[in-house]
Design a protein around this motif. Structure first.
Motif, mmCIF file in Angstrom:
data_model
loop_
_atom_site.group_PDB
_atom_site.id
_atom_site.type_symbol
_atom_site.label_atom_id
_atom_site.label_comp_id
_atom_site.label_asym_id
_atom_site.label_seq_id
_atom_site.Cartn_x
_atom_site.Cartn_y
_atom_site.Cartn_z
ATOM 1 N N GLU A 50 -38.060 81.802 -39.149
ATOM 2 C CA GLU A 50 -37.146 82.620 -39.949
ATOM 3 C C GLU A 50 -37.730 83.989 -40.247
ATOM 4 O OE1 GLU A 50 -35.913 80.420 -43.461
ATOM 5 O OE2 GLU A 50 -35.160 78.868 -42.096
ATOM 6 N N ALA A 51 -39.015 83.992 -40.656
ATOM 7 C CA ALA A 51 -39.651 85.266 -40.976
ATOM 8 C C ALA A 51 -39.667 86.165 -39.742
ATOM 9 C CB ALA A 51 -41.065 85.044 -41.502
ATOM 10 N N ALA A 54 -36.071 87.440 -39.207
ATOM 11 C CA ALA A 54 -35.491 88.310 -40.240
ATOM 12 C C ALA A 54 -36.251 89.624 -40.413
ATOM 13 C CB ALA A 54 -35.440 87.562 -41.568
ATOM 14 N N ILE A 55 -37.564 89.581 -40.161
ATOM 15 C CA ILE A 55 -38.390 90.743 -40.513
ATOM 16 C C ILE A 55 -38.567 91.704 -39.347
ATOM 17 C CG2 ILE A 55 -40.605 91.474 -41.454
ATOM 18 C CD1 ILE A 55 -39.294 89.675 -43.411
ATOM 19 N N ASP A 66 -36.332 93.120 -44.296
ATOM 20 C CA ASP A 66 -35.291 92.335 -43.648
ATOM 21 C C ASP A 66 -33.970 93.101 -43.648
ATOM 22 O OD1 ASP A 66 -35.000 92.171 -46.352
ATOM 23 O OD2 ASP A 66 -34.871 89.990 -46.456
ATOM 24 N N ASP A 71 -36.452 98.395 -49.234
ATOM 25 C CA ASP A 71 -36.107 98.616 -50.641
ATOM 26 C C ASP A 71 -36.735 99.892 -51.188
ATOM 27 O OD1 ASP A 71 -34.645 96.328 -50.629
ATOM 28 O OD2 ASP A 71 -36.182 95.069 -51.548
ATOM 29 N N ILE A 72 -37.963 100.179 -50.750
ATOM 30 C CA ILE A 72 -38.660 101.352 -51.296
ATOM 31 C C ILE A 72 -37.993 102.633 -50.802
ATOM 32 C CG2 ILE A 72 -40.838 102.626 -51.319
ATOM 33 C CD1 ILE A 72 -42.273 99.883 -51.266
ATOM 34 N N LEU A 93 -48.575 96.734 -50.022
ATOM 35 C CA LEU A 93 -48.641 95.726 -51.087
ATOM 36 C C LEU A 93 -49.748 96.057 -52.079
ATOM 37 C CD1 LEU A 93 -48.093 92.152 -49.647
ATOM 38 C CD2 LEU A 93 -46.513 93.676 -50.809
ATOM 39 N N GLU B 2 -41.809 93.126 -55.477
ATOM 40 C CA GLU B 2 -40.365 93.281 -55.269
ATOM 41 C C GLU B 2 -40.072 93.798 -53.860
ATOM 42 O OE1 GLU B 2 -38.745 96.815 -56.899
ATOM 43 O OE2 GLU B 2 -40.618 97.456 -57.800
ATOM 44 N N SER B 3 -41.080 94.447 -53.262
ATOM 45 C CA SER B 3 -40.844 95.059 -51.960
ATOM 46 C C SER B 3 -41.039 94.089 -50.802
ATOM 47 C CB SER B 3 -41.765 96.261 -51.788
ATOM 48 O OG SER B 3 -43.108 95.835 -51.863
ATOM 49 N N VAL B 4 -41.347 92.819 -51.098
ATOM 50 C CA VAL B 4 -41.568 91.840 -50.028
ATOM 51 C C VAL B 4 -40.273 91.085 -49.725
ATOM 52 C CG1 VAL B 4 -42.883 89.801 -49.342
ATOM 53 C CG2 VAL B 4 -43.958 91.575 -50.730
ATOM 54 N N PRO B 5 -39.796 91.131 -48.479
ATOM 55 C CA PRO B 5 -38.574 90.414 -48.131
ATOM 56 C C PRO B 5 -38.731 88.907 -48.376
ATOM 57 C CG PRO B 5 -39.249 91.887 -46.355
ATOM 58 C CD PRO B 5 -40.361 91.865 -47.343
ATOM 59 N N VAL B 6 -37.612 88.254 -48.698
ATOM 60 C CA VAL B 6 -37.621 86.832 -49.065
ATOM 61 C C VAL B 6 -38.291 85.950 -48.010
ATOM 62 C CG1 VAL B 6 -36.198 84.862 -49.758
ATOM 63 C CG2 VAL B 6 -35.479 87.183 -50.335
ATOM 64 N N SER B 7 -37.927 86.152 -46.744
ATOM 65 C CA SER B 7 -38.437 85.254 -45.705
ATOM 66 C C SER B 7 -39.947 85.426 -45.526
ATOM 67 C CB SER B 7 -37.711 85.478 -44.382
ATOM 68 O OG SER B 7 -37.798 86.830 -43.999
ATOM 69 N N LEU B 8 -40.439 86.627 -45.763
ATOM 70 C CA LEU B 8 -41.884 86.865 -45.682
ATOM 71 C C LEU B 8 -42.579 86.194 -46.861
ATOM 72 C CD1 LEU B 8 -44.364 88.158 -44.512
ATOM 73 C CD2 LEU B 8 -43.683 90.345 -45.480
#
Lengths: 200, 200
Positions: A50-51, A54-55, A66, A71-72, A93, B2-8
């Protein structure tokens, strides 16, 4: 190891190929996965797929996301006038964890390293240039690692940006907070001395 | 974060749930998988599912195998008169690496631990009993770890086997080879003194 079934050996080899995982750890991790409830092991395998699906990289800053734009880059709360250039998504990060930096990023996905055959066109420098058309940009922070490759890459980008008349800065070098002078390596101590700051 | 996608984030959490993998390592491993060529990441996921599907416990010794009866139990070259009882398949590997032990094994898949709610019937002790009907068996080696649970489990099995009149032994305790007396803990040193061997 004749007593290890093929599929278990293969799983161990996959773990051993990960960074920082030695033979012993790979073995422990493979056995752990075999001991997990069926659905948890399946979830693990699924999360990898999935990762991967999606990524991808943000169209603007090249950080992992994704969405089409991360977002940033999409957030109106971030300061669009500053771009911090880093080697990898991990570095983003690290900065985000500080909750201090409010600008945007540009992820190079590598460093220039002629000895390893990595040329400037092999990392995401090209993708940086259209971003600089934005007249709102006032500062570029070079935040590559303080290694030979990191330095070389920062120098290359600094030279590349020079004609644009932008303010280009890099992270300060010096003794790490909480460290001891006695155990600080000579190069770092020298940098700290060179870059000493007036306190009067 | 917050900047990390869900699947990651999910992939990181799966890695962080593995034994000996902290938050930082989980992050590094997840990013590494994202950086791999597509087919290598897929292979990794597939190897988890394959290993889970193919591997189960040997009907006789309970060690991991992809057959009904594992190679060690099936091999006529192994000495069927000795059974070495261990906690986990990892311990079998440790013995096999020595290339000294030629007997067979019995894997308990755990240790008795009343405080953790693990009773004798929760580990594979029951599966050991039919094996002892074989009149060819002359010795049972108890090779559980030298911990409280390991000791308790060994004691329990020794008592269980007593009526059968089998020779039951356990691994020697003592100072580790290459270690230094000065740094050996008191319990170990005491054991080494107690179990001292006549050299005359």
């Amino acid at each position: 190891m004749e007593s290890v079934p093929v599929s278990l050996k293969k799983l161990m080899e996959h773990f051993a190929a990960l960074p920082g995982i030695g033979r012993k750890s790979a073995q422990r991790l493979a056995f752990h996965l075999l001991g997990l409830p069926e659905n948890e092991a399946e979830d693990f395998a699924a999360s990898i797929l999935e990762a991967r699906k999606a990524i991808h990289c943000c169209r603007i800053c090249q950080n992992f996301t994704d969405k089409e734009i991360c977002d940033i880059c999409a957030s109106s709360k971030r300061d669009g006038s500053v771009i911090c250039i880093v080697e990898s998504p991990k570095d983003v990060l690290a900065f985000e964890r500080l909750q201090e930096y409010r600008g945007r990023y540009h992820v190079l996905h590598g460093l220039i390293s002629p000895l390893d055959g990595v040329a400037p066109e092999d990392i995401r420098i090209r993708e940086l240039l259209p971003r600089l058309q934005d007249t709102g940009i006032t500062e570029i922070i070079l935040a590559t690692n303080p290694t030979i490759q990191g330095e070389a890459t920062a120098m290359y980008i600094a030279r590349l940006l020079k004609p644009l008349g932008l303010k280009v800065t890099r992270l300060a070098y010096g003794i790490p907070m909480g460290g001891e002078l006695e155990y600080t390596d000579a190069v770092t101590l020298n940098k700290a001395l060179e870059n000493r700051v007036d306190m009067t």
